[in-house]
Design an enzyme around this catalytic site. Structure first.
Site, PDB file in Angstrom:
ATOM      1  N   CYS A  95       0.994  -1.860   0.213  1.00  0.00           N
ATOM      2  CA  CYS A  95       0.538   0.160  -0.310  1.00  0.00           C
ATOM      3  C   CYS A  95       0.242   1.805   0.108  1.00  0.00           C
ATOM      4  CB  CYS A  95      -0.516   0.400   1.000  1.00  0.00           C
ATOM      5  SG  CYS A  95      -2.191   1.918   1.812  1.00  0.00           S
ATOM      6  N   CYS A 106      -3.290   0.332   9.271  1.00  0.00           N
ATOM      7  CA  CYS A 106      -1.820  -0.937   9.151  1.00  0.00           C
ATOM      8  C   CYS A 106      -0.954  -1.040  10.012  1.00  0.00           C
ATOM      9  CB  CYS A 106      -2.326  -1.565   7.442  1.00  0.00           C
ATOM     10  SG  CYS A 106      -3.189  -2.071   6.981  1.00  0.00           S
ATOM     11  N   ASP A 315     -18.746 -13.116  24.428  1.00  0.00           N
ATOM     12  CA  ASP A 315     -17.832 -11.897  23.141  1.00  0.00           C
ATOM     13  C   ASP A 315     -17.531 -10.699  22.715  1.00  0.00           C
ATOM     14  OD1 ASP A 315     -17.029 -11.711  20.440  1.00  0.00           O
ATOM     15  OD2 ASP A 315     -18.871 -12.280  19.064  1.00  0.00           O
ATOM     16  N   CYS A 342     -10.861 -10.501  20.839  1.00  0.00           N
ATOM     17  CA  CYS A 342     -10.105  -9.822  20.143  1.00  0.00           C
ATOM     18  C   CYS A 342      -8.737  -8.930  20.720  1.00  0.00           C
ATOM     19  CB  CYS A 342     -10.847  -8.964  19.071  1.00  0.00           C
ATOM     20  SG  CYS A 342     -11.868  -7.287  20.636  1.00  0.00           S
TER      21      CYS A 342
END
Length: 392
Positions: A95, A106, A315, A342
């Site tokens: 990118c 990112c 979750d 996560c």
């Protein structure tokens, strides 16, 4: 280069803009590596300063520019601006917007995809060792649905430049850079920054799920399927069992649990978002033995559904379930708990809390649902420790 615009009180002389030659140390949680540089304090004494370095790889010899740091800070932050000795795992970022001072979306575009997964596994192991005192063996597994780590994000939240162009924030900054194309965005990705979008329908194993366009749904195309399959395999729900689905969203796990436990069983899904709960009721309409309840998980469990449950799915959001909910879950005396996480730090902390209350970790899997970023999804199976019984 972009600078952090968050306002905070200075703690001594600033070192922003300084450049230091360093050898990059191990990966750390958060998308950076640890480096150490010698510095001299205001008292003239030499010290070793920890710097969290982005865009480096363990073992590399690099030049780091300090992006945040004053004399009084416990650590500094920096970006690799030149690589003197590169890691064999270093690649050219695909990118054009990736790199120091550019888009903050990112973390690992400069890292070969297999090495990205190894770094994430190292972070999971380190968090469990540090926060739970556990030595875990984990491999971060690829998930079908991306294209060599790109074109996977089905929901995107763009920012706007002052001129009104679509853009992305720089790392730890309110500054926005214009972006023509985001390479991790899936074709046809929903732009959640656009208001007034109608609900969408997602499919998992042929079942349809209604969800708000800007509501929570796993953004990797393969995520929902692999997580459902993993949770069901771990828990092995049986007909007639009772299950709690906590932080249940639009009822993804609850629906499959309801199918497994059948009419003789029971499923209760608890979710803090009222719009998500409304969708969950719609998605669970075919299973009247499954109920969706709106409310904060800890508050609902404080005075409702206090009977035993056989199974629990957790979750939670990034901060984890925390001690209060962990205790409330244990009070329901489940035979097995599937914890979808996560954030490995929150997971490790909560696994330690479960361990103190008699539930042991028996399986841990990790999935690369967020390629090119430092994020990793884990699923942990916890079961009640068997009580030793004395002989007659």
């Amino acid at each position: 280069m972009g600078r952090n615009t968050r306002q905070r009180r200075p703690r001594g002389a600033s070192h922003v803009g300084e450049r230091h030659a360093v050898t990059v140390g191990p990966i750390a949680h958060g998308g950076h590596c640890v480096a150490r540089i010698p510095t001299r304090g205001a008292d003239g004494e030499e010290r070793t300063r920890v710097v969290f370095v982005r865009h480096g790889l363990p073992g590399e010899e690099v030049l780091v520019e300090i992006t945040e740091g004053t004399d009084g800070d416990s650590f500094w932050r920096g970006d690799v601006v030149r690589v003197e000795v590169a890691s064999p795992d270093r690649v050219e970022a695909p990118c054009q917007y990736a790199g120091p001072g550019a888009c903050g979306g990112c973390d690992f575009q400069h890292v070969a995809l297999p090495a990205q997964r190894e770094l994430k596994a190292a972070v999971v192991r380190e968090q469990f060792a540090r926060l739970a005192g556990m030595d875990v063996d984990v491999v971060v597994e690829p998930v079908p649905g991306d294209r060599d780590g790109l074109a996977w994000r089905t929901r995107m939240e763009y920012a706007a430049t002052p001129a009104g162009w679509r853009g992305m924030h720089r790392h730890r900054s309110r500054s926005v850079i214009p972006v023509d194309e985001c390479l991790i965005a899936a074709p046809g990705a929903i732009d959640t920054s656009m208001a007034g979008q109608p609900p969408v329908v997602e499919q998992v194993h042929g079942r349809e799920f209604s969800v708000e366009a800007d509501g929570f749904w796993q953004v990797h195309p393969g995520a929902a399927t692999v997580l459902v399959d993993t949770v069901l395999e771990m828990l092995d729900p049986q007909p007639g069992e009772k299950a709690l689905d906590l932080y249940s969203g639009v009822g993804l796990f609850a629906r499959f649990l309801a199918e497994r436990v059948g009419e003789s069983g029971r499923v209760v899904a608890i979710e803090g978002s009222r719009p998500a709960t409304a969708h969950a009721r719609e998605n669970l309409a075919g299973a009247p033995w499954a109920r969706a309840v709106a409310g904060s998980v800890d508050r609902v469990l404080a005075d409702r559904f206090d009977q035993p449950f056989d199974l629990v799915v957790l979750d939670p959001p990034r901060e984890g379930a925390r001690r209060k909910v962990v205790t409330q879950v244990v009070d329901r005396d489940p035979r097995a708990i599937a914890y979808v996480a996560c954030d490995p730090a929150s997971l490790a902390r909560d696994v330690a809390a479960f361990g103190e209350l008699g539930y042991q970790l028996v399986e841990l899997r990790a999935f690369d649902l967020f390629p090119m970023t430092h994020h990793v999804e884990c699923v942990a199976l916890l079961v009640k420790e068997r009580q030793e019984t004395s002989g007659p």
